[in-house]
Each structure stands twice: as C-alpha cells, then as structure tokens.
Design a protein around this motif. Sequence first.
Motif, PDB file in Angstrom:
ATOM      1  N   LYS A 120       0.845  -1.196   0.000  1.00  0.00           N
ATOM      2  CA  LYS A 120       0.000   0.000   0.000  1.00  0.00           C
ATOM      3  C   LYS A 120       0.879   1.244   0.000  1.00  0.00           C
ATOM      4  O   LYS A 120       1.105   1.866   1.029  1.00  0.00           O
ATOM      5  N   HIS A 121       1.394   1.550  -1.179  1.00  0.00           N
ATOM      6  CA  HIS A 121       2.197   2.756  -1.366  1.00  0.00           C
ATOM      7  C   HIS A 121       1.389   3.718  -2.221  1.00  0.00           C
ATOM      8  O   HIS A 121       1.121   3.444  -3.381  1.00  0.00           O
ATOM      9  N   GLY A 122       0.989   4.850  -1.661  1.00  0.00           N
ATOM     10  CA  GLY A 122       0.172   5.810  -2.392  1.00  0.00           C
ATOM     11  C   GLY A 122       0.827   6.327  -3.649  1.00  0.00           C
ATOM     12  O   GLY A 122       1.994   6.736  -3.626  1.00  0.00           O
ATOM     13  N   MET A 135      -4.656   3.035  -4.242  1.00  0.00           N
ATOM     14  CA  MET A 135      -5.418   4.275  -4.371  1.00  0.00           C
ATOM     15  C   MET A 135      -6.103   4.682  -3.066  1.00  0.00           C
ATOM     16  O   MET A 135      -7.053   5.449  -3.074  1.00  0.00           O
ATOM     17  N   GLY A 136      -5.638   4.152  -1.948  1.00  0.00           N
ATOM     18  CA  GLY A 136      -6.192   4.540  -0.657  1.00  0.00           C
ATOM     19  C   GLY A 136      -7.286   3.626  -0.148  1.00  0.00           C
ATOM     20  O   GLY A 136      -7.453   3.462   1.056  1.00  0.00           O
ATOM     21  N   ASN A 137      -8.047   3.026  -1.061  1.00  0.00           N
ATOM     22  CA  ASN A 137      -9.098   2.091  -0.647  1.00  0.00           C
ATOM     23  C   ASN A 137      -9.124   0.845  -1.530  1.00  0.00           C
ATOM     24  O   ASN A 137     -10.080   0.106  -1.539  1.00  0.00           O
ATOM     25  N   GLY A 138      -8.072   0.651  -2.293  1.00  0.00           N
ATOM     26  CA  GLY A 138      -7.950  -0.508  -3.175  1.00  0.00           C
ATOM     27  C   GLY A 138      -6.848  -0.255  -4.182  1.00  0.00           C
ATOM     28  O   GLY A 138      -6.245   0.824  -4.220  1.00  0.00           O
ATOM     29  N   VAL A 140      -8.960  -3.960  -7.362  1.00  0.00           N
ATOM     30  CA  VAL A 140      -8.855  -4.991  -6.335  1.00  0.00           C
ATOM     31  C   VAL A 140      -9.088  -4.326  -4.978  1.00  0.00           C
ATOM     32  O   VAL A 140      -8.403  -3.359  -4.635  1.00  0.00           O
ATOM     33  N   VAL A 141     -10.077  -4.837  -4.253  1.00  0.00           N
ATOM     34  CA  VAL A 141     -10.411  -4.267  -2.949  1.00  0.00           C
ATOM     35  C   VAL A 141     -10.397  -5.345  -1.874  1.00  0.00           C
ATOM     36  O   VAL A 141     -10.648  -6.518  -2.150  1.00  0.00           O
ATOM     37  N   GLU A 142     -10.103  -4.905  -0.666  1.00  0.00           N
ATOM     38  CA  GLU A 142     -10.130  -5.810   0.478  1.00  0.00           C
ATOM     39  C   GLU A 142     -11.560  -5.946   0.968  1.00  0.00           C
ATOM     40  O   GLU A 142     -12.285  -4.961   1.054  1.00  0.00           O
ATOM     41  N   SER A 143     -11.943  -7.174   1.260  1.00  0.00           N
ATOM     42  CA  SER A 143     -13.271  -7.444   1.794  1.00  0.00           C
ATOM     43  C   SER A 143     -13.130  -8.520   2.855  1.00  0.00           C
ATOM     44  O   SER A 143     -12.839  -9.674   2.531  1.00  0.00           O
ATOM     45  N   ASN A 144     -13.303  -8.104   4.106  1.00  0.00           N
ATOM     46  CA  ASN A 144     -13.083  -9.004   5.236  1.00  0.00           C
ATOM     47  C   ASN A 144     -11.674  -9.569   5.150  1.00  0.00           C
ATOM     48  O   ASN A 144     -10.716  -8.827   5.113  1.00  0.00           O
ATOM     49  N   ALA A 145     -11.532 -10.861   5.049  1.00  0.00           N
ATOM     50  CA  ALA A 145     -10.206 -11.470   5.042  1.00  0.00           C
ATOM     51  C   ALA A 145      -9.723 -11.824   3.636  1.00  0.00           C
ATOM     52  O   ALA A 145      -8.748 -12.542   3.480  1.00  0.00           O
TER      53      ALA A 145
END
Length: 127
Positions: free
Chosen positions: A9-11, A84-87, A110-115
Amino acid sequence: MTVEILAEKHGDEERPVPTAWRSTFHRIVKSFIDKDYGLRQPIANVAPVSVETAQQVQDYIEDYGETLVELPEHTWETSICIWMGNGWDVHVDLWTEGEGRSDMVLSIRVVESNASLIFHLEMVYVP
C-alpha cells in the motif's frame, strides 16, 4: 529464482502486479479468449460482471481486430498496480497473435473485503 512480489500500500507509486494475483488475471484473460466476457464461469474472488461491462469488453476486443492470446510471463514486466487509498487499480497489458504485446489494457480494481480480496473488472481499453 523467482522473486515474490507482494501487495503493498504505497500511495501513487506504480508497483509490479503481486505474484499471488497473477493466476486470477490469467483466468480472466482465458475467459475472454473463450468469448466469456461476462465471466459466467465463476473465478474465485472475482466479482460478478455487469452486462454493460461485459458488452464493453466484448466490443473493445472485437473492434480491436486482433486475436487475443493467453498472458505470457513478459506481461508482468510492464503491467502495474497502484494503491489508491481504498484498493488497488491494476492495469494488465493484453497480448494478441499478430502484435505480441498489444495497446489494449485490462483494468481491474482490487479491494479488500473481510479477510479476502475481490477483483472487479472495470474495462478493456487503449490508454
């Protein structure tokens, strides 16, 4: 020796596509080659594709006028992801029979959703 690329997670910093995600992109492109633009055959962690998005992908690939081929390992040398801050926005270079690496790019969010991670097909286009 293959170096594993991790999701970081590098902006605003372009990074290589994480190694663990690459098989998902291979399966998505294989679906396109099989004319399954809506990804009706489920792929793990890939979100359902809207009719509109499936039609855009189909139209773009067909209008491009070249035959899509499976992703070679070379594609990871130029394909990128950006946090991008949220994915992550991921841009994978597509390949064709006639050109090798084409001008077309597969765009996935690509986004995080739970695990887990969920891959959302956005479009195919020429940047």
